[in-house]
Design an enzyme around this catalytic site. Structure first.
Site, short mmCIF file in Angstrom:
data_model
loop_
_atom_site.label_atom_id
_atom_site.label_comp_id
_atom_site.label_asym_id
_atom_site.label_seq_id
_atom_site.Cartn_x
_atom_site.Cartn_y
_atom_site.Cartn_z
CE LYS A 107 -4.25 -1.86 2.02
NZ LYS A 107 -3.97 -3.25 2.18
C1 LIG Z 1 -4.64 -4.17 1.47
C2 LIG Z 1 -4.14 -5.65 1.66
C3 LIG Z 1 -4.33 -6.74 0.62
C4 LIG Z 1 -5.67 -6.50 0.01
O1 LIG Z 1 -5.63 -5.63 -1.04
P1 LIG Z 1 -6.93 -5.30 -1.93
O2 LIG Z 1 -6.32 -4.29 -2.78
O3 LIG Z 1 -7.81 -4.68 -1.11
O4 LIG Z 1 -7.42 -6.46 -2.55
C5 LIG Z 1 -3.76 -7.92 0.72
N1 LIG Z 1 -2.58 -8.37 1.52
C6 LIG Z 1 -2.01 -6.95 2.42
C7 LIG Z 1 -0.90 -7.44 3.23
C8 LIG Z 1 -2.86 -5.91 2.51
O5 LIG Z 1 -2.59 -4.95 3.22
#
Ligand SMILES: *Cc1c(COP(=O)(O)O)cnc(C)c1O
Length: 454
Positions: A107
């Site tokens: 993210k």
């Molecule tokens: C946010 C997140 C996900 C999921 O990602 P999406 O884009 O919401 O499908 C998977 N793994 C981790 C560690 C995350 O922080």
């Protein structure tokens, strides 16, 4: 480049408005009116081009002139200034490690890009405001929402990873305040430090409740007349195009490494641990733009609406259930409408481009143990779900490792029987002191607090 609302009731807007407002007035998600197509020469060049230049070329059409080239180049270079290594685990499965950013989560890419875009627009608004005050009467209509005198405030509810990435991305961005709501006692120690030690324009609220409570409080805030009159509220989740679209970039970086090693005859299939489906949807956009990627596989935990949809044709949202891969505990994935839009809302077409498998916590934990023993690789719980899906898919593939295992120490350390060393990049957090405001799990309390700090 314009963005239309998937709710189909609001007018199309440019990138700047989509980034500043997050969601369309009709509550629909924004989607680009056309997906850019790369030329064959561009794709060929991407095999060896540096990351910052790829990022600029990929993002430029989406930004559509709302940010000048020099600034966009700088935003792109800062966004991706860490490694995205593709690390082999078995002969056929490699891990795309997206946890080398400042908060050890994929993210970081979206949060860094979005924060810098909002910082750019905020600075621009401040300059325009000076000009406007000098030149025109105050009742003159202005179309830049940031020009209003209301404080611009990003609200996020987090189960762990989003908050840290957003806090880190927005830290020190002028003209933007960030308020993070997290459930007390339900995020890991490192995650909590990432949320609560920033200071400056970042405020953490420790909510006496669950993640769902935090999310409900944020949702209520976006609907509340008084709060919206007092603040310009924005969300920083993957609904926002400025957070969602830059996630395409690491599929370009992965493909570059894949082709360097395997040539371009073997397709790079991609398994993405998915919750809100923003990440996988961004990857599918990269493919739709002409990047020659293979098949996409969504790996899910027991929150498996999409897995069941693909096997039954029945899309039945559910209340989320808690699992060890908690960033994927989503009962109603917000970005799935974007995937359907890309697939012309056609179920058969969807099935050609996307598969999905789901696994429970017992299999997830057993997989962390097994992969550690057999291959000496430490998966985090989300990566473990992806590894299982890659085995089931049974063709050469990359799995997307979305977070560093140290962020889930209870699960991972139990599974591998070892403690995990804390990476140097987050070691400094351990000396910092947590600062969080305690908050009851009630929208009224949250609202009163927001109004009292004006
Ligand atoms: C946010 C997140 C996900 C999921 O990602 P999406 O884009 O919401 O499908 C998977 N793994 C981790 C560690 C995350 O922080």
């Amino acid at each position: 480049m314009q963005y239309y609302s998937l709710g189909k009731q609001s007018p199309a807007v440019d990138f700047k408005t989509a980034a500043i407002t997050g969601q369309a007035p009709d509550k629909g998600l924004y989607f680009p009116t056309s997906i850019p197509r790369f030329t064959a020469e561009q794709i060929e060049r991407f095999k060896t081009l540096d990351k910052a230049s790829i990022a600029f070329e990929v993002m430029k059409p989406y930004v559509g002139g709302t940010i000048d080239d020099a600034s966009l180049q700088q935003i792109c270079a800062e966004t991706i200034n860490f490694d995205f290594p593709l690390v082999p685990i078995t002969n056929t499965i490699a891990s795309l490690e997206l946890f080398h950013g400042p908060t050890l989560a994929f993210k970081d890419v979206g949060a860094r890009f979005m924060s810098r875009c909002l910082g750019y627009f905020s600075k621009q608004a401040a300059a325009e405001k000076v000009q406007n005050t000098a030149q025109i009467k105050s009742e003159q209509k202005v179309d830049n929402p940031l020009l209003q005198t209301k404080p611009s405030t990003v609200l996020v509810a987090t189960s762990g990873d989003t908050g840290g990435a957003v806090a880190n991305g927005f830290l020190g961005v002028e003209g933007v305040e960030v308020i993070i709501l997290y459930p007390k006692g339900k995020v890991s120690p490192i995650q909590e430090l990432q949320l609560t030690t920033c200071g400056q324009n970042i405020t953490a609220l420790e909510v006496e409740g669950s993640f769902d409570d935090c999310q409900a409080m944020v949702k209520d805030a976006f609907m509340d007349g008084e709060l919206n009159a007092a603040y310009h509220l924005t969300s920083a989740n993957s609904i926002n195009v400025a957070r969602w679209l830059p996630q395409q970039l690491y599929y370009f970086f992965a493909w570059q490494q894949w082709v360097a090693k395997n040539g371009d005859a073997i397709p790079m299939n991609i398994v993405v641990p998915s919750g809100n489906f923003g990440n996988i949807c961004a990857g599918m956009m990269a493919k739709a733009s002409g990047l020659p990627l293979g098949h996409f596989v969504a790996a899910c935990n027991d929150n498996n609406v999409v897995t069941r949809y693909l096997s039954t044709g029945n899309y039945a949202i559910q209340k989320s259930v808690a699992t060890v891969s908690n960033a994927m505990d989503v009962g109603n994935p917000s970005n799935f409408v974007r995937i359907m839009e890309m697939m012309q809302n056609n179920f058969e077409q969807l099935k050609k481009g996307l598969s999905s498998y789901s696994y429970n916590d017992i299999s997830t934990q057993a997989t962390i143990t097994r992969v550690y023993k057999e291959y000496g690789y430490t998966l985090d719980p989300h990566g473990a779900v992806a590894f299982l899906a890659a085995e089931a898919f049974n063709q050469p593939a990359i799995i997307v490792e979305t977070a560093h295992p140290v962020k889930f120490p209870e699960v991972v350390e139990t599974a591998i029987g070892q403690t995990i060393a804390i990476p140097p990049s987050v070691q400094f957090l351990l000396d910092k002191e947590k600062v969080a405001i305690p908050m009851g799990a009630s929208f009224e309390k949250f609202k009163n607090w927001m109004l009292s700090k004006l």
